[in-house]
Design an enzyme around this catalytic site. Structure first.
Site, PDB file in Angstrom:
ATOM      1  N   ASP A 260       0.855  -1.184   0.000  1.00 38.11           N
ATOM      2  CA  ASP A 260       0.000   0.000   0.000  1.00 38.11           C
ATOM      3  C   ASP A 260       0.896   1.242   0.000  1.00 38.11           C
ATOM      4  O   ASP A 260       1.891   1.319   0.724  1.00 38.11           O
ATOM      5  CB  ASP A 260      -0.893  -0.017   1.253  1.00 38.11           C
ATOM      6  CG  ASP A 260      -2.035   0.973   1.163  1.00 38.11           C
ATOM      7  OD1 ASP A 260      -3.198   0.534   1.127  1.00 38.11           O
ATOM      8  OD2 ASP A 260      -1.764   2.196   1.152  1.00 38.11           O
TER       9      ASP A 260
ATOM     10  N   ASN B   7     -12.729  -3.447   2.994  1.00 40.50           N
ATOM     11  CA  ASN B   7     -13.658  -2.331   3.121  1.00 40.50           C
ATOM     12  C   ASN B   7     -14.637  -2.414   1.955  1.00 40.50           C
ATOM     13  O   ASN B   7     -14.209  -2.421   0.794  1.00 40.50           O
ATOM     14  CB  ASN B   7     -12.905  -0.998   3.086  1.00 40.50           C
ATOM     15  CG  ASN B   7     -11.964  -0.832   4.262  1.00 40.50           C
ATOM     16  OD1 ASN B   7     -12.253  -1.285   5.378  1.00 40.50           O
ATOM     17  ND2 ASN B   7     -10.815  -0.193   4.034  1.00 40.50           N
TER      18      ASN B   7
ATOM     19  N   GLY C 195     -15.016   2.877   4.267  1.00 40.59           N
ATOM     20  CA  GLY C 195     -13.632   3.289   4.004  1.00 40.59           C
ATOM     21  C   GLY C 195     -13.096   2.882   2.654  1.00 40.59           C
ATOM     22  O   GLY C 195     -11.912   3.095   2.377  1.00 40.59           O
ATOM     23  N   GLN C 196     -13.941   2.288   1.789  1.00 39.93           N
ATOM     24  CA  GLN C 196     -13.425   1.919   0.464  1.00 39.93           C
ATOM     25  C   GLN C 196     -13.214   3.166  -0.376  1.00 39.93           C
ATOM     26  O   GLN C 196     -14.126   3.991  -0.527  1.00 39.93           O
ATOM     27  CB  GLN C 196     -14.388   0.951  -0.254  1.00 39.93           C
ATOM     28  CG  GLN C 196     -13.800   0.436  -1.572  1.00 39.93           C
ATOM     29  CD  GLN C 196     -14.629  -0.642  -2.261  1.00 39.93           C
ATOM     30  OE1 GLN C 196     -15.737  -0.965  -1.816  1.00 39.93           O
ATOM     31  NE2 GLN C 196     -14.095  -1.177  -3.346  1.00 39.93           N
ATOM     32  N   SER C 197     -11.995   3.316  -0.905  1.00 39.72           N
ATOM     33  CA  SER C 197     -11.690   4.488  -1.731  1.00 39.72           C
ATOM     34  C   SER C 197     -11.279   4.092  -3.145  1.00 39.72           C
ATOM     35  O   SER C 197     -11.309   4.926  -4.055  1.00 39.72           O
ATOM     36  CB  SER C 197     -10.582   5.328  -1.079  1.00 39.72           C
ATOM     37  OG  SER C 197      -9.414   4.548  -0.921  1.00 39.72           O
TER      38      SER C 197
ATOM     39  N   HIS D 201     -10.371  -5.463  -3.082  1.00 37.22           N
ATOM     40  CA  HIS D 201      -9.041  -5.734  -2.521  1.00 37.22           C
ATOM     41  C   HIS D 201      -9.163  -6.061  -1.047  1.00 37.22           C
ATOM     42  O   HIS D 201     -10.052  -5.568  -0.360  1.00 37.22           O
ATOM     43  CB  HIS D 201      -8.090  -4.547  -2.714  1.00 37.22           C
ATOM     44  CG  HIS D 201      -8.622  -3.241  -2.213  1.00 37.22           C
ATOM     45  ND1 HIS D 201      -9.542  -2.498  -2.909  1.00 37.22           N
ATOM     46  CD2 HIS D 201      -8.378  -2.561  -1.066  1.00 37.22           C
ATOM     47  CE1 HIS D 201      -9.840  -1.405  -2.225  1.00 37.22           C
ATOM     48  NE2 HIS D 201      -9.144  -1.413  -1.091  1.00 37.22           N
TER      49      HIS D 201
ATOM     50  N   HIS E 137      -6.878  -5.883   2.535  1.00 36.16           N
ATOM     51  CA  HIS E 137      -5.688  -5.299   3.170  1.00 36.16           C
ATOM     52  C   HIS E 137      -5.089  -6.361   4.098  1.00 36.16           C
ATOM     53  O   HIS E 137      -5.792  -6.875   4.987  1.00 36.16           O
ATOM     54  CB  HIS E 137      -6.071  -4.107   4.053  1.00 36.16           C
ATOM     55  CG  HIS E 137      -6.664  -2.943   3.329  1.00 36.16           C
ATOM     56  ND1 HIS E 137      -5.967  -1.773   3.084  1.00 36.16           N
ATOM     57  CD2 HIS E 137      -7.904  -2.750   2.811  1.00 36.16           C
ATOM     58  CE1 HIS E 137      -6.750  -0.911   2.457  1.00 36.16           C
ATOM     59  NE2 HIS E 137      -7.934  -1.469   2.279  1.00 36.16           N
TER      60      HIS E 137
HETATM   61  P1  DGP Z   1      -9.535   1.265   0.481  1.00 36.29           P
HETATM   62  O1  DGP Z   1      -9.543   2.598   1.172  1.00 36.29           O
HETATM   63  O2  DGP Z   1      -9.985   0.092   1.344  1.00 36.29           O
HETATM   64  O3  DGP Z   1     -10.267   1.321  -0.834  1.00 36.29           O
HETATM   65  O4  DGP Z   1      -8.004   0.980   0.156  1.00 36.29           O
HETATM   66  C1  DGP Z   1      -7.354   1.552  -0.931  1.00 36.29           C
HETATM   67  C2  DGP Z   1      -5.903   1.571  -0.595  1.00 36.29           C
HETATM   68  O5  DGP Z   1      -5.192   1.802  -1.795  1.00 36.29           O
HETATM   69  C3  DGP Z   1      -5.488   2.705   0.379  1.00 36.29           C
HETATM   70  O6  DGP Z   1      -5.010   2.133   1.597  1.00 36.29           O
HETATM   71  C4  DGP Z   1      -4.363   3.424  -0.338  1.00 36.29           C
HETATM   72  C5  DGP Z   1      -4.015   2.507  -1.490  1.00 36.29           C
HETATM   73  N1  DGP Z   1      -3.604   3.187  -2.708  1.00 36.29           N
HETATM   74  C6  DGP Z   1      -4.250   4.223  -3.296  1.00 36.29           C
HETATM   75  N2  DGP Z   1      -3.578   4.592  -4.416  1.00 36.29           N
HETATM   76  C7  DGP Z   1      -2.510   3.742  -4.509  1.00 36.29           C
HETATM   77  C8  DGP Z   1      -1.465   3.611  -5.471  1.00 36.29           C
HETATM   78  O7  DGP Z   1      -1.361   4.339  -6.467  1.00 36.29           O
HETATM   79  N3  DGP Z   1      -0.542   2.641  -5.242  1.00 36.29           N
HETATM   80  C9  DGP Z   1      -0.612   1.805  -4.151  1.00 36.29           C
HETATM   81  N4  DGP Z   1       0.355   0.895  -4.018  1.00 36.29           N
HETATM   82  N5  DGP Z   1      -1.596   1.895  -3.232  1.00 36.29           N
HETATM   83  C10 DGP Z   1      -2.532   2.851  -3.423  1.00 36.29           C
END
Ligand code: DGP
Length: 115
Positions: A33, A88, A94-96, A101, A103
């Site tokens: 992440d 999430n 909290g899903q963004s 995916h 974690h």
């Molecule tokens: P969520 O909030 O559960 O949808 O998790 C999305 C995660 O993705 C968040 O913890 C940050 C990560 N993330 C966002 N953009 C990038 C990226 O460009 N590269 C990587 N490796 N992780 C990313």
């Protein structure tokens, strides 16, 4: 694997966006992440684009088993004995990034219940 236009994690899976890849097989990919919430914070995705757990067609449910097996392999590779696996689902949870995916978090103590 069909790539969804405008999907960040599809772009990581295809290699057009760089990531620190920890593990890959024919159906899943694990990468660190970019904004870690623990010393080890790895995201595990299916290569197939699925927007979220809630949107996953029931017939794709075997992919969840693959994601969990990949998480176990990554935990072993990183020598993590204790870890947390989190999904999430939806923005209020909290899903963004809207590509399913999990974690994998490890390397520190975790409280319960989560925030
Ligand atoms: P969520 O909030 O559960 O949808 O998790 C999305 C995660 O993705 C968040 O913890 C940050 C990560 N993330 C966002 N953009 C990038 C990226 O460009 N590269 C990587 N490796 N992780 C990313």
């Amino acid at each position: 694997m069909k790539e969804e236009k405008e999907c960040l994690f599809c772009a990581i899976a295809s290699g057009s966006v760089k990531a620190d890849i920890v593990y890959r097989d024919g159906e899943t990919l694990a990468f660190r992440d970019v904004d870690p919430k623990a010393p080890d914070h790895v995201l595990i995705i299916p290569l197939k684009h699925i927007g979220s757990l809630g949107e996953m067609p029931d017939e794709d449910s075997p992919l969840m088993g693959k994601i969990i097996v990949t998480a176990k392999k990554v935990a072993r590779k990183l020598s993590l004995e204790s870890y947390r696996l989190v999904i999430n689902n939806g923005k209020d949870a909290g899903q963004s990034v809207f590509h399913l995916h999990a974690h994998l978090l490890g390397g520190r103590l975790f409280g319960w219940p989560p925030g």
